[in-house]
Design an enzyme around this catalytic site. Structure first.
Site, PDB file in Angstrom:
ATOM      1  N   ASN A  12      30.070  -0.082 -16.911  1.00 21.07           N
ATOM      2  CA  ASN A  12      28.626   0.120 -16.801  1.00 21.07           C
ATOM      3  C   ASN A  12      28.232   1.073 -17.927  1.00 21.07           C
ATOM      4  OD1 ASN A  12      26.008   0.706 -16.163  1.00 21.07           O
ATOM      5  ND2 ASN A  12      26.451   1.754 -14.235  1.00 21.07           N
ATOM      6  N   TRP A  13      27.664   0.502 -18.981  1.00 19.52           N
ATOM      7  CA  TRP A  13      27.338   1.340 -20.145  1.00 19.52           C
ATOM      8  C   TRP A  13      26.087   2.177 -19.928  1.00 19.52           C
ATOM      9  CZ3 TRP A  13      28.231  -2.653 -24.711  1.00 19.52           C
ATOM     10  CH2 TRP A  13      29.621  -2.783 -24.917  1.00 19.52           C
ATOM     11  N   LYS A  14      25.359   1.944 -18.854  1.00 17.98           N
ATOM     12  CA  LYS A  14      24.115   2.683 -18.606  1.00 17.98           C
ATOM     13  C   LYS A  14      23.216   2.601 -19.858  1.00 17.98           C
ATOM     14  CE  LYS A  14      26.708   5.307 -15.236  1.00 17.98           C
ATOM     15  NZ  LYS A  14      26.914   6.533 -14.486  1.00 17.98           N
ATOM     16  N   HIS A 106      22.588   1.001  -7.761  1.00 19.06           N
ATOM     17  CA  HIS A 106      23.292   2.146  -8.359  1.00 19.06           C
ATOM     18  C   HIS A 106      22.583   3.440  -7.962  1.00 19.06           C
ATOM     19  CE1 HIS A 106      25.021   4.891 -11.266  1.00 19.06           C
ATOM     20  NE2 HIS A 106      26.004   4.022 -11.384  1.00 19.06           N
ATOM     21  N   GLU A 108      21.851   5.966  -9.586  1.00 22.19           N
ATOM     22  CA  GLU A 108      20.814   6.413 -10.534  1.00 22.19           C
ATOM     23  C   GLU A 108      19.510   5.646 -10.315  1.00 22.19           C
ATOM     24  OE1 GLU A 108      23.303   5.885 -13.973  1.00 22.19           O
ATOM     25  OE2 GLU A 108      24.569   7.507 -13.225  1.00 22.19           O
ATOM     26  N   GLU A 178      30.619   4.290  -4.823  1.00 23.18           N
ATOM     27  CA  GLU A 178      30.516   5.339  -5.843  1.00 23.18           C
ATOM     28  C   GLU A 178      29.968   6.607  -5.197  1.00 23.18           C
ATOM     29  OE1 GLU A 178      30.212   3.449 -10.062  1.00 23.18           O
ATOM     30  OE2 GLU A 178      28.210   3.773  -9.294  1.00 23.18           O
ATOM     31  N   GLY A 184      29.976  10.844 -13.233  1.00 29.28           N
ATOM     32  CA  GLY A 184      29.702  11.586 -14.467  1.00 29.28           C
ATOM     33  C   GLY A 184      30.019  13.064 -14.372  1.00 29.28           C
ATOM     34  N   SER A 224      33.967   8.855 -12.224  1.00 33.11           N
ATOM     35  CA  SER A 224      34.963   9.562 -13.040  1.00 33.11           C
ATOM     36  C   SER A 224      36.327   8.874 -13.067  1.00 33.11           C
ATOM     37  CB  SER A 224      35.078  11.023 -12.588  1.00 33.11           C
ATOM     38  OG  SER A 224      33.844  11.689 -12.791  1.00 33.11           O
ATOM     39  N   GLY A 245      31.805   4.260 -15.891  1.00 32.77           N
ATOM     40  CA  GLY A 245      30.722   4.669 -16.774  1.00 32.77           C
ATOM     41  C   GLY A 245      31.277   5.255 -18.067  1.00 32.77           C
ATOM     42  N   GLY A 246      31.334   6.583 -18.147  1.00 34.08           N
ATOM     43  CA  GLY A 246      31.682   7.280 -19.384  1.00 34.08           C
ATOM     44  C   GLY A 246      32.944   6.774 -20.066  1.00 34.08           C
TER      45      GLY A 246
HETATM   46  P1  13P Z   1      31.319   7.694 -14.581  1.00 33.21           P
HETATM   47  O1  13P Z   1      32.554   6.810 -14.745  1.00 33.21           O
HETATM   48  O2  13P Z   1      30.787   8.161 -15.891  1.00 33.21           O
HETATM   49  O3  13P Z   1      31.574   8.773 -13.594  1.00 33.21           O
HETATM   50  O4  13P Z   1      30.165   6.745 -13.975  1.00 33.21           O
HETATM   51  C1  13P Z   1      30.434   6.008 -12.855  1.00 33.21           C
HETATM   52  C2  13P Z   1      29.312   5.069 -12.629  1.00 33.21           C
HETATM   53  O5  13P Z   1      28.210   5.466 -12.269  1.00 33.21           O
HETATM   54  C3  13P Z   1      29.548   3.640 -12.872  1.00 33.21           C
HETATM   55  O6  13P Z   1      28.506   2.868 -12.389  1.00 33.21           O
END
Ligand code: 13P
Length: 264
Positions: A12-14, A106, A108, A178, A184, A224, A245-246
């Site tokens: 998930n590149w956001k 999600h 967010e 999640e 993050g 994470s 994500g990251g």
């Molecule tokens: P991180 O891997 O950066 O913690 O993000 C997780 C996430 O929200 C994937 O959708």
């Protein structure tokens, strides 16, 4: 991980990577996975504007030397079909770019953009109408966990988010657990915390849809995930992949998460 469920690793590149960075990533990533035969599904969810570039790159790769099935996901979709919804993207628009998955619910989207369980449910239904496969995200905040509300929060998100969806829809749905406090932050749930939550989620799915559906549905862990913790998380019997994500912004670390997770 359970051999009856194919693990699914999704990036998930956001709000990261426009078209040119997407191209750099894909060229590097394809060279890493060339010749590897991971027993896993690999999915990439770029921002909307990078979907055409991603579709082009994967389409040309599929006919060339780097053939490897990478599925494309969107990070959101509208609950409406078309019309006066400024800034929105419909499921049919996504289908034009070979999008097969869509991330919905999600944390967010829930916390920053105010999406309620009802809105997420409407999007889930719209996605299924267009035969998109939802990656349905759920998870608790730290305050909810610490006040003993983990199970009630997850149960509400599941029952309201999936309301009206059928067993057939569930066969095409992936759930992503999640925990909000792990997203993050560098703080990962311990494998025991993750396994316990996943087992609970699977038990709620069993109550609603029966044991067969619950046994088949894939539940990803997100929050994470890194190359160093992927193997331990994937060793848990109810964890069927990761939503990353990251660490999925770099081709090497996304590759290592998949390789380490699959080595389990
Ligand atoms: P991180 O891997 O950066 O913690 O993000 C997780 C996430 O929200 C994937 O959708």
């Amino acid at each position: 991980m359970n051999i009856n469920r194919k693990p699914i690793f999704a990036a998930n590149w956001k709000m990261n990577k426009g078209a040119s960075e997407t191209e750099d990533f894909i060229k590097s990533f394809l060279s890493k996975i060339q010749g590897q035969n991971f027993a896993a599904e690999i999915v990439i969810a770029p921002p909307f504007v990078s979907l055409p570039k991603l579709a082009d790159l994967l389409h040309s790769a599929a006919t060339g030397q780097n053939a490897h099935a990478i599925q494309i996901a969107a990070q959101n979709c509208s609950q409406y079909d078309s019309g006066a919804y400024t800034g929105e993207i419909s499921v049919l628009m996504l289908r034009e770019f070979f999008v097969h998955y869509v991330i919905l619910g999600h944390s967010e989207r829930r916390s920053i953009f105010g999406e309620t369980d009802a809105v997420i449910n409407a999007k889930m239904k719209k996605a299924r109408e267009a035969n998109l496969k939802p990656i349905f995200c759920i998870g608790e905040t730290l305050a909810e966990r610490e006040s003993g509300k983990l199970e009630s929060v997850l149960r509400t998100q599941i029952t309201e988010g999936l309301s009206g969806l059928t067993e057939k829809d569930m066969a095409e749905t992936v759930i992503a657990y999640e925990p909000v406090w792990a997203i993050g932050t560098g703080v990962t749930a311990t494998s025991q915390q993750a396994q316990d939550a996943h087992a609970f989620v699977r038990s709620v799915i069993a109550e609603i849809y029966g044991a067969d559906t619950a046994g088949r549905i894939r539940i990803q862990y997100g929050g994470s995930v890194k190359p160093g913790n992927a193997a331990e998380l994937m060793a848990c019997p109810d964890i069927d992949g990761a939503l990353i994500g990251g660490a999925a912004l770099e081709p090497q670390s996304f590759f290592e998460i998949i390789a380490n997770g699959c080595a389990e």
